[in-house]
Design an enzyme around this catalytic site. Structure first.
Site, PDB file in Angstrom:
ATOM      1  N   SER A  93     159.785  21.232 154.409  1.00 25.48           N
ATOM      2  CA  SER A  93     158.940  21.599 153.279  1.00 25.48           C
ATOM      3  C   SER A  93     159.727  22.466 152.297  1.00 25.48           C
ATOM      4  O   SER A  93     160.859  22.128 151.941  1.00 25.48           O
ATOM      5  CB  SER A  93     157.681  22.301 153.805  1.00 25.48           C
ATOM      6  OG  SER A  93     156.691  22.393 152.827  1.00 25.48           O
ATOM      7  N   ASP A 152     151.523  12.143 154.865  1.00 24.97           N
ATOM      8  CA  ASP A 152     151.572  13.528 154.412  1.00 24.97           C
ATOM      9  C   ASP A 152     150.574  13.733 153.274  1.00 24.97           C
ATOM     10  O   ASP A 152     150.708  13.152 152.202  1.00 24.97           O
ATOM     11  CB  ASP A 152     152.999  13.838 153.941  1.00 24.97           C
ATOM     12  CG  ASP A 152     153.266  15.316 153.780  1.00 24.97           C
ATOM     13  OD1 ASP A 152     152.352  16.050 153.377  1.00 24.97           O
ATOM     14  OD2 ASP A 152     154.411  15.729 154.032  1.00 24.97           O
ATOM     15  N   HIS A 203     152.314  16.272 157.364  1.00 20.04           N
ATOM     16  CA  HIS A 203     153.336  17.145 156.789  1.00 20.04           C
ATOM     17  C   HIS A 203     154.154  17.864 157.862  1.00 20.04           C
ATOM     18  O   HIS A 203     155.301  18.218 157.627  1.00 20.04           O
ATOM     19  CB  HIS A 203     152.672  18.167 155.856  1.00 20.04           C
ATOM     20  CG  HIS A 203     153.650  18.967 155.055  1.00 20.04           C
ATOM     21  ND1 HIS A 203     154.512  18.392 154.139  1.00 20.04           N
ATOM     22  CD2 HIS A 203     153.923  20.301 155.030  1.00 20.04           C
ATOM     23  CE1 HIS A 203     155.255  19.333 153.589  1.00 20.04           C
ATOM     24  NE2 HIS A 203     154.925  20.494 154.117  1.00 20.04           N
TER      25      HIS A 203
END
Length: 250
Positions: A88, A199, A227
């Protein structure tokens, strides 16, 4: 290509970097799998994250936020062949480390990694550690959105674990994630991108645009991942990491 630490023989050492509000704890399934396979694996708490004792409301600079990662990398001996994995917004930390420690890093892996705009929608809670009249010092996804955006495909026990361990991320430090100085030498280090197909936070089109902007040497797709691939599809992610590393000449 060795995994364990045997004197001056090459050691493949995976170093994992978490995203916003998470910590070293979120990688526990991957580090367990890698350890069992004979590899060296380390996950790090960035400043104000995980069990790092710093109050995230006092972290204003991206270098300060990344300092534990830099300290770890600088202490590793040259025979450790570092595979740096960022998740991320931790991709920004990985890129900064790549620019600072180019000679020590053998490969970088971006897992659903992006410089996320935390101003999107109303799913973020902002913390004003210096008062409501000053810019926010921290940011945390609101509880009612976490299952949908972070963990839609993840086991409930991992969602429960995360609910106890998430901490506000340092908003001002993360604002500097896209202000990195270029380093042409860093372009020579192999880069891998791993997409997360289910995601809800960082959708496939957005990931595709990032890949097109900075094409990696290898691209993998986790078809069943939300995610947080380290929770939802750890064994597949483990297999992809090993496949990516197999192309290196170490």
């Amino acid at each position: 290509m060795g995994g364990g630490d045997g004197g001056d023989d090459s050691v493949v050492h995976f170093v994992f970097v978490h995203g916003a509000s998470h910590g070293a704890w979120c990688w526990y399934k991957l580090t367990t799998l890698l350890d069992a396979a004979g590899f060296k694996a380390t996950s790090v708490d960035l400043t104000g994250a995980g069990i790092n004792l710093t109050d995230s409301n006092t972290v204003f600079d991206f270098d300060h936020y990344n300092r534990p990662l830099f300290s770890l990398l600088s202490d590793l001996p040259p025979h450790h062949k570092i595979i740096l994995v960022g998740h991320s917004i931790g991709g920004g930390s990985v890129t900064e480390a790549l620019c600072k420690f180019t000679d020590k890093i053998s490969m970088v892996v971006y897992l659903a990694a992006d410089m996320m705009n935390v101003g999107e929608e109303d799913k973020w809670e902002f913390i004003y550690g210096e008062g409501a009249d000053k810019p926010p010092t921290g940011v945390l996804m609101k509880e009612e959105f976490r299952r949908r955006y972070y963990y839609s495909q993840s086991p409930l026990e991992d969602v429960s674990l995360a609910s106890k361990l998430l901490r506000p991320a340092p908003a001002r430090a993360l604002a500097g994630a896209d202000k990195l100085a270029p380093n042409p030498e860093a372009e020579k280090v192999p880069r891998v991108y791993i997409k997360t197909a289910k995601d809800n936070l960082f959708d496939s089109l957005r990931q595709d645009r990032l890949v097109e902007k900075w094409p990696p040497s290898q691209l993998y797709i986790l078809e069943e991942s939300d995610h947080s691939a380290f929770f939802s599809v750890p064994t597949t992610l483990f297999a992809y990491l090993l496949r990516a590393v197999s192309f290196l000449q170490l």
